[in-house]
Every structure is written in C-alpha cells, then in structure tokens.
Design a protein around this motif. Sequence first.
Motif, PDB file in Angstrom:
ATOM      1  N   ARG A 133      -2.322   6.510 -14.504  1.00 15.98           N
ATOM      2  CA  ARG A 133      -2.179   7.486 -13.415  1.00 15.98           C
ATOM      3  C   ARG A 133      -3.541   7.812 -12.795  1.00 15.98           C
ATOM      4  N   THR A 134      -4.567   7.944 -13.645  1.00 17.62           N
ATOM      5  CA  THR A 134      -5.908   8.218 -13.131  1.00 17.62           C
ATOM      6  C   THR A 134      -6.396   7.050 -12.289  1.00 17.62           C
ATOM      7  N   TRP A 135      -6.216   5.827 -12.796  1.00 16.54           N
ATOM      8  CA  TRP A 135      -6.643   4.646 -12.051  1.00 16.54           C
ATOM      9  C   TRP A 135      -5.900   4.550 -10.722  1.00 16.54           C
ATOM     10  N   ALA A 136      -4.584   4.796 -10.754  1.00 17.55           N
ATOM     11  CA  ALA A 136      -3.781   4.685  -9.534  1.00 17.55           C
ATOM     12  C   ALA A 136      -4.210   5.717  -8.486  1.00 17.55           C
ATOM     13  N   SER A 137      -4.478   6.948  -8.928  1.00 24.14           N
ATOM     14  CA  SER A 137      -4.874   7.991  -7.972  1.00 24.14           C
ATOM     15  C   SER A 137      -6.221   7.662  -7.332  1.00 24.14           C
ATOM     16  N   CYS A 138      -7.167   7.111  -8.125  1.00 26.17           N
ATOM     17  CA  CYS A 138      -8.464   6.720  -7.572  1.00 26.17           C
ATOM     18  C   CYS A 138      -8.316   5.545  -6.610  1.00 26.17           C
ATOM     19  N   PHE A 139      -7.439   4.598  -6.934  1.00 28.46           N
ATOM     20  CA  PHE A 139      -7.197   3.455  -6.066  1.00 28.46           C
ATOM     21  C   PHE A 139      -6.628   3.920  -4.723  1.00 28.46           C
ATOM     22  N   ILE A 140      -5.664   4.847  -4.763  1.00 28.77           N
ATOM     23  CA  ILE A 140      -5.061   5.367  -3.533  1.00 28.77           C
ATOM     24  C   ILE A 140      -6.091   6.151  -2.725  1.00 28.77           C
ATOM     25  N   GLN A 141      -6.917   6.942  -3.415  1.00 28.78           N
ATOM     26  CA  GLN A 141      -7.946   7.721  -2.731  1.00 28.78           C
ATOM     27  C   GLN A 141      -8.942   6.801  -2.016  1.00 28.78           C
TER      28      GLN A 141
END
Length: 232
Positions: A133-141
């Motif tokens: 979830r952390t990786w995905a949120s940073c990728f989207i950001q």
Amino acid sequence: MDERLLDAICERLKPNLYTESTYIVSEGDPVNEMMFIIRGRLESVTTDGGRSGFFNRGLLKEEDFCGEELLTWALDPKAGSNLHSFTRTVKALTEVEAFALEAEELKFVASHFRRLHSRQVQQTFRFYSQQWRTWASCFIQAAWRRYSRRKNAELRRLEKEEEMGYEDDEYDDESDKRPMVITRTESSSRLRSTILASRFAANALKGHRLRSSESSKTLMNLQKPPEPDFDA
C-alpha cells in the motif's frame, strides 16, 4: 484457504498480549514472526530505512496483520536462514491481543500446502500488505506530479502562443497603414530572430525534460517490496 490449511496454521499460532505504548517490532529488525491482531489498536510507521524527508503512518486494528515480509521469505524455496527485515515500526496504542506465527512454522506450512501458492492468496497479500500500500501510494503520487507538470507546461505553451498571436495581429494592423517595403536588412534580421527563438525554445524544452526526469527519479526512490514467488 481450505479448512486443512487453516487448521494447520491455527495449530501453530501462539497467543501474545502487549501493553499500551509497547514497541512490538522496529524497522530494520529481522522478521521472525507474523502477527494477526485480535483486539486493540496499533500504529505502523516507516521512514524507508531512514531516508530524509520520508514518513508514512498507518493504523492497525483487529483483523489486520503485520510482519507480512515473512511470507515472502517462507514462499522462497531458495531462502536460507537469513530472515528479511521489518520495513515498518509497530507500536501498541492500546492493550493488544494477537496471535503470532513464527518463521519456521510458516515455512513448514508453506512447504506442505500448495494452496498457499495460489494466485488468490497473492492478490489478497498485495491488497492488505502495508508494504504494498505504501509503495502503491508513492507510485500514484509520483505519477500525479508528472501529470501535473505536463499539464502546466502545456498551459504555459498555449498562453505563450496566444500572446504571440496577439502581437502578430497588432503588427499586421500597423503594417496595413504603411507601404509594404521590406529591405534585405529587415529580412535577415527577422530570420536571425526566428532562428534564435527556435534555439531558445529547444534548449528550454530540453532542460524541462531533464528536470522532469531527475524529479521523477527522486520521487520513485522508494523501492517496491519484493514479490513472493507464488509459482515456485
């Protein structure tokens, strides 16, 4: 999961009780167990290994879990005795009751039950994993920031074209009021101006692309968590 697999896991769970404000795991420590929370609330934070300016915080409650890095290790047939490290620090905000599944017990279950290697487990793992979830949120950001920069650059380009079009209209109006006499000096001067403007625009675009590339690299510095080998 089928009943046989669930029974095998439940037989190996150990009950744990943690008091308020207890640090249960720390980022960087070896992952020696997975924890399944039965009661209480916990804080889960990461600094991505101490990276300056990075901080991510999440809350865990009943039915959540932590220590999912252990699943990656357990499903790797080539994994030795070296355990993965915790990517987050977990602290109890209230009294917490949880079940723990130790590393060797999870390794035993993974080696005896093929069901644990299924695609459905993989999708569930990714959806609930704090790492993913952390990786995905940073990728989207990072993707959003690149998109915003492109949109802003496009808006500036359109505004510039509108201004140049307005100036050309004014020049045409003035030209209509005087004789159309263009000397060789005026023609060469306009040609030089056009060439210089083209070079300036090309250099500006090149610099913008380089800055965008460097910025995107900085934003994506967070490493994607290792994916379990579900097909092994």
